[in-house]
Design an enzyme around this catalytic site. Sequence first.
Site, PDB file in Angstrom:
ATOM      1  N   HIS A   1      92.635 -29.271 141.047  1.00 41.81           N
ATOM      2  CA  HIS A   1      91.476 -30.115 140.747  1.00 41.81           C
ATOM      3  C   HIS A   1      91.953 -31.450 140.172  1.00 41.81           C
ATOM      4  O   HIS A   1      92.805 -31.478 139.300  1.00 41.81           O
ATOM      5  CB  HIS A   1      90.574 -29.398 139.729  1.00 41.81           C
TER       6      HIS A   1
ATOM      7  N   HIS B   1      90.237 -40.946 137.862  1.00 41.31           N
ATOM      8  CA  HIS B   1      89.416 -39.998 137.111  1.00 41.31           C
ATOM      9  C   HIS B   1      89.031 -40.745 135.834  1.00 41.31           C
ATOM     10  O   HIS B   1      89.775 -40.728 134.867  1.00 41.31           O
ATOM     11  CB  HIS B   1      90.164 -38.696 136.802  1.00 41.31           C
TER      12      HIS B   1
END
Length: 311
Positions: A30, A107
């Site tokens: 992830h 991110h």
Amino acid sequence: MDLGCQDWMSALPAELWDVPLTNLAIPGSHDAMSYCLDINSPLVPSESDFFRLLDRLFSCFTRPAIFRWATTQDKSIEEQLSMGIRFFDLRVAHKPDDSSSYLYFTHVIYTHLTVVETLASVATWLDSHPKEIVILACSHFEGIEDKLHQLFIFSLKKLFGSKLCPQKESVLTLRSLWASGYQVVLSYDSQSAARHQELWPAIPYWWANQHTAQGVISYLDWNKDLGRPEGFFVSGLNLTADRYYITKNPKQSLRTLTFSNWECLRKWLEEQAPGSDPKSVNIIAGDFVGPLPLCALVIELNKKLLRKNAR
């Protein structure tokens, strides 16, 4: 079946070489590239104006917090490959006000490494491991217009060449992929890829958006009860903390949260089974795939297919 992780696909028993990849248990990462976030980079444009203002005024507080909670991995992509990861969640973006065509991973903030140099290292690794198959899921694409999409897609085709498995290969098995020399299933979550047969559509990712193991498990079990998708799909064994939780727990990080919930997640994982049944699993993606034994546990699930076929 004694499987090492580095070349675990080629080490699978011959009975599993004709099982569709969508019916195997495959370890995934992830936010795979968050190990190289640049703490000094701009925020991605999708962040709120309020958070942007807060970051400008109090960066000495916000940046360490962003870094603690946006970092989901601590091993390089080559190390993740060698540990057995075969699915990579890759969030791609172009920096605002950047006149170059360089793309980065994101991110909340951007990475040090560019996308093309990173994927070039994946292609090099695959050259040395000709029977291993990877699934690359490119998504998000913040700040990328169609012209830049086409440039990027051209780069991907040039980089992976004959390793790219086209969509016309409807049933993917290890045996069929080995025979064709295909090693890369490249999912590209954008309409800009529609005319490129080498690229696959978005892969469903079951994301719980919960900060407890029980919340994640309840969400995944709820999805399993609805029945599995037709093709590849990802069960996200990853936790998420909202800003309220982060503010209330200033000494925590995503790492401490993940480790404190791991045993509960691990028990759920060990109970799963791959296959074609409606409640089976396929790709299981997690955080901190280096220090936690996610790869070995997911690969081990494939033994259940042998037992099932033996009956």
